[in-house]
Design an enzyme around this catalytic site. Structure first.
Site, PDB file in Angstrom:
ATOM      1  N   TRP A   1      34.703  47.085  39.141  1.00 33.02           N
ATOM      2  CA  TRP A   1      34.482  45.799  39.823  1.00 33.02           C
ATOM      3  C   TRP A   1      33.356  45.998  40.829  1.00 33.02           C
ATOM      4  O   TRP A   1      33.351  46.983  41.576  1.00 33.02           O
ATOM      5  CB  TRP A   1      35.770  45.352  40.518  1.00 33.02           C
ATOM      6  CG  TRP A   1      36.919  45.208  39.561  1.00 33.02           C
ATOM      7  CD1 TRP A   1      37.935  46.101  39.360  1.00 33.02           C
ATOM      8  CD2 TRP A   1      37.161  44.127  38.658  1.00 33.02           C
ATOM      9  NE1 TRP A   1      38.794  45.624  38.392  1.00 33.02           N
ATOM     10  CE2 TRP A   1      38.345  44.417  37.947  1.00 33.02           C
ATOM     11  CE3 TRP A   1      36.486  42.925  38.380  1.00 33.02           C
ATOM     12  CZ2 TRP A   1      38.879  43.565  36.966  1.00 33.02           C
ATOM     13  CZ3 TRP A   1      37.024  42.079  37.417  1.00 33.02           C
ATOM     14  CH2 TRP A   1      38.196  42.394  36.719  1.00 33.02           C
ATOM     15  N   THR A   2      32.428  45.045  40.868  1.00 33.24           N
ATOM     16  CA  THR A   2      31.172  45.354  41.563  1.00 33.24           C
ATOM     17  C   THR A   2      30.937  44.575  42.851  1.00 33.24           C
ATOM     18  O   THR A   2      29.796  44.433  43.281  1.00 33.24           O
ATOM     19  CB  THR A   2      29.978  45.131  40.612  1.00 33.24           C
ATOM     20  OG1 THR A   2      30.015  43.774  40.151  1.00 33.24           O
ATOM     21  CG2 THR A   2      30.025  46.081  39.439  1.00 33.24           C
TER      22      THR A   2
ATOM     23  N   HIS B   1      39.163  32.205  38.430  1.00 40.38           N
ATOM     24  CA  HIS B   1      37.879  32.933  38.518  1.00 40.38           C
ATOM     25  C   HIS B   1      36.744  32.155  37.839  1.00 40.38           C
ATOM     26  O   HIS B   1      35.823  32.751  37.289  1.00 40.38           O
ATOM     27  CB  HIS B   1      38.007  34.334  37.913  1.00 40.38           C
ATOM     28  CG  HIS B   1      38.875  35.253  38.740  1.00 40.38           C
ATOM     29  ND1 HIS B   1      38.426  35.845  39.895  1.00 40.38           N
ATOM     30  CD2 HIS B   1      40.160  35.639  38.585  1.00 40.38           C
ATOM     31  CE1 HIS B   1      39.412  36.581  40.419  1.00 40.38           C
ATOM     32  NE2 HIS B   1      40.472  36.472  39.648  1.00 40.38           N
TER      33      HIS B   1
ATOM     34  N   ASP C   1      32.643  35.068  36.591  1.00 38.79           N
ATOM     35  CA  ASP C   1      33.593  35.107  37.710  1.00 38.79           C
ATOM     36  C   ASP C   1      33.083  34.174  38.796  1.00 38.79           C
ATOM     37  O   ASP C   1      32.122  33.427  38.583  1.00 38.79           O
ATOM     38  CB  ASP C   1      33.794  36.551  38.230  1.00 38.79           C
ATOM     39  CG  ASP C   1      35.227  36.777  38.705  1.00 38.79           C
ATOM     40  OD1 ASP C   1      35.669  36.044  39.606  1.00 38.79           O
ATOM     41  OD2 ASP C   1      35.900  37.669  38.169  1.00 38.79           O
TER      42      ASP C   1
ATOM     43  N   TYR D   1      40.743  51.875  38.700  1.00 42.91           N
ATOM     44  CA  TYR D   1      39.708  50.984  39.241  1.00 42.91           C
ATOM     45  C   TYR D   1      38.694  51.834  40.028  1.00 42.91           C
ATOM     46  O   TYR D   1      39.038  52.472  41.023  1.00 42.91           O
ATOM     47  CB  TYR D   1      40.336  49.941  40.174  1.00 42.91           C
ATOM     48  CG  TYR D   1      40.864  48.689  39.492  1.00 42.91           C
ATOM     49  CD1 TYR D   1      41.243  48.693  38.152  1.00 42.91           C
ATOM     50  CD2 TYR D   1      40.994  47.493  40.198  1.00 42.91           C
ATOM     51  CE1 TYR D   1      41.734  47.541  37.536  1.00 42.91           C
ATOM     52  CE2 TYR D   1      41.486  46.341  39.593  1.00 42.91           C
ATOM     53  CZ  TYR D   1      41.863  46.372  38.264  1.00 42.91           C
ATOM     54  OH  TYR D   1      42.351  45.230  37.670  1.00 42.91           O
TER      55      TYR D   1
ATOM     56  N   GLU E   1      45.346  36.146  38.329  1.00 32.39           N
ATOM     57  CA  GLU E   1      45.258  35.654  39.707  1.00 32.39           C
ATOM     58  C   GLU E   1      45.040  34.137  39.842  1.00 32.39           C
ATOM     59  O   GLU E   1      44.415  33.684  40.792  1.00 32.39           O
ATOM     60  CB  GLU E   1      44.128  36.397  40.452  1.00 32.39           C
ATOM     61  CG  GLU E   1      44.381  37.882  40.551  1.00 32.39           C
ATOM     62  CD  GLU E   1      43.234  38.664  41.186  1.00 32.39           C
ATOM     63  OE1 GLU E   1      43.548  39.637  41.884  1.00 32.39           O
ATOM     64  OE2 GLU E   1      42.061  38.315  40.975  1.00 32.39           O
TER      65      GLU E   1
END
Ligand code: ACM
Length: 537
Positions: A458-459, A254, A193, A407, A311
């Site tokens: 997602w971090t 990304h 990413d 999420y 996206e």
């Protein structure tokens, strides 16, 4: 003295059993099985018990069981391959009448029998057995019972983003252990990413030498990535736990980390989105991606490669002005930048197909023109239910991971300060547990196309392990029950009772969690930066 205590405990357990309230609290099998019938009395687990397996193909399961009992309780049991059980044995028995991932577990006072038609089904019988062990005062018991079980959905997953903040091999293995205990079977690994490229690719060493530098909190952080040797170890560790690993190489957006390493194949956006996309009009980009995916396909024996597709519009500003890209759109008659995005996805999906794999992509991919038999769609935009409907009506197989409630970077309690919210919405344990009820009216028309669901982790705001675990647990447990258990056996009160037993497992493993029974007992581990508190939507 010890004997006396032992007797009292035994009598107490027998009494509790007769009081008939136990079957939903102890044993704490989670996810809830199809059918549990309680018997009379208990099986006492001692170090004199033997693990017996009937068929050679169950040898790995027998060893797994041996290892878990040793790690968790200090037992060193004998293992034998034989055709018959004996008194005081745990018998792994072949039963071809049981469906592929299903199992039976029978506990009586003399023995334990796990039955399945496949090693995977047997593995799940073993999980239910392990979850049923009651430990009191150095004694170990299992209540006599019969369990018959099989999953609702074949895809019971978790996605972990290791690009925004890196989480290491040991953490990944701990998560695979917990997933296995919950009968979850798909580990979707988000490896690339904007903030980092985290998988070694031999042909393009700069992807990790340069692309792995930095993370979401610190652009210059020491490079962290998984070597191909690490990947092989993790894939094998997952295989022994009947978990398929799905690698994700995100494109055409990304891609900023790859762009930093190889600017010649980048066509990024502006400012914050610099280098966000691969260059969609250069043949060298497609050669590069084919080389990368060829190495990826060899490392991951599973049938899937995830190519992202999400996206792109965030950072494709350059596409609108770059003469080479504009000429490409004209020459190939792609219409506009959206047409180009779809061309890119079709082309890479064909590469994946030629590598013998099935494409997986985020729900933007529905519009790409990739044939529905060639791709699995991940529905993630919870505010666009029409995307779920479109994917299904076009014939795609679908994995559901809508932001609300799947999420796990959203907060789970209104008191929490770090993490996402969507307006006032967030993902409490109860909200998670209700899924997939809110979309039942859409999915019920396509039972064969819903593969299942996954939690997505997602971090951005999960720099440390303690915080990562805190955001994952116990919500992952709810997702496991949503994916495994039929709606008619789900019950939140029962879930909460059984959850207590799973929290004991996390305690034994030293895995942190948000404690829904005592919100103040587990303070929210702080995130990395001031940017922690956000709202969107
Ligand atoms: C996503 O959350 N961008 C799939």
């Amino acid at each position: 003295m010890h004997n006396m205590k032992h007797r009292i405990l035994f009598l107490l357990l027998s009494y509790l059993l007769l009081s008939n309230q136990l079957i939903h609290s102890i044993p704490g099998i989670i996810p809830q099985p199809k059918e549990v019938t309680s018997g009379k009395g208990v099986f006492e687990l001692t170090k004199f018990i033997t693990i017996i397996y009937q068929d050679e193909r169950q040898a790995e399961n027998a060893e797994y069981l041996y290892d878990e009992l040793k790690k968790e309780y200090g037992f060193s049991l004998l293992i034998n391959q034989k055709n018959r059980p004996q008194n005081g044995s745990i018998f792994l028995k072949e039963n071809p009448t049981i469906p592929e991932e299903g199992y039976k577990l029978t506990v009586d006072k003399k023995q334990i029998i796990c039955e399945a038609s496949t090693p995977t089904g047997m593995f799940y019988a073993i999980q239910s057995f392990l979850q049923s062990i009651i430990s009191e005062d150095k004694s170990y018991f299992i209540l006599c019972m019969n369990v018959e079980d099989a999953p609702r959905y074949p895809w019971r997953g978790m996605m972990l983003d290791v690009a925004r903040h890196f989480h290491n091999k040991e953490t990944v293995m701990n998560l695979l252990d917990a997933m296995a205990r919950l009968k979850m079977n798909r580990f979707h690994w988000h490896l690339t990413d904007e903030d980092g490229w985290r998988i070694e690719i031999k042909k393009y060493p700069k992807l990790t030498q340069e692309g792995a530098v930095g993370n979401w909190s610190d652009r210059m952080a020491y490079p962290k990535y998984f070597s191909q040797q690490d990947v092989k170890e993790i894939v094998e560790y997952a295989r022994l736990r009947h978990i398929t690993v799905i690698p994700e190489i995100d494109m055409p957006g990304h891609a900023s980390a790859a762009s930093r390493a190889y600017p010649e194949i980048s066509a990024g956006g502006e400012g914050r989105w610099a280098g966000f996309t691969f260059h969609p009009a250069k043949e060298s980009t497609y050669r590069f991606l084919e080389d990368v995916l060829t190495e990826v396909a060899e490392l991951f024996p599973g049938p899937y490669i995830h190519i992202g597709g999400d996206e792109v519009h965030f950072g494709n500003q350059v596409w609108f002005t770059d003469p080479q890209i504009q000429k490409f759109i004209k020459d190939k008659q792609l219409g506009d930048e959206s047409g180009l995005e779809h061309y890119f996805l079709r082309r890479v999906s064909d590469i994946v197909k030629n590598l013998g794999k099935t494409t997986v992509g985020w729900d933007e991919m529905i519009a790409s023109g990739i044939p529905s038999h060639q791709a699995v769609i991940m529905w993630w935009r919870h505010d666009k239910r029409e995307q779920l409907e479109k994917a299904l009506s076009q014939g795609f197989n679908v994995v559901m991971t809508p932001r609300i409630p799947c999420y796990l970077d959203f907060v789970q309690d209104n008191t929490q300060k770090i993490g996402r919210r969507w307006g006032t919405d967030f993902n409490s344990l109860f909200t998670v547990y209700k899924f997939p009820k809110p979309v039942e009216s859409i999915i019920s028309a396509y039972p064969d196309q819903i593969m299942g669901m996954q939690a997505s982790v997602w971090t951005e705001r999960m720099a440390g392990t303690k915080r990562l675990y805190y955001m994952i647990f116990p919500r992952l447990v709810a997702i496991s029950e949503n994916a495994w258990s039929a709606d008619k056996v789900k019950n939140y009160d029962s879930f909460m009772k059984r959850l207590k037993n799973f929290l004991l497992y996390l305690d034994r493993k030293g895995i942190n969690y948000f404690n829904p029974f005592d919100v103040n007992s587990t303070p929210e581990p702080w995130g990395p930066t001031k940017k922690d508190v956000i709202a969107e939507g």
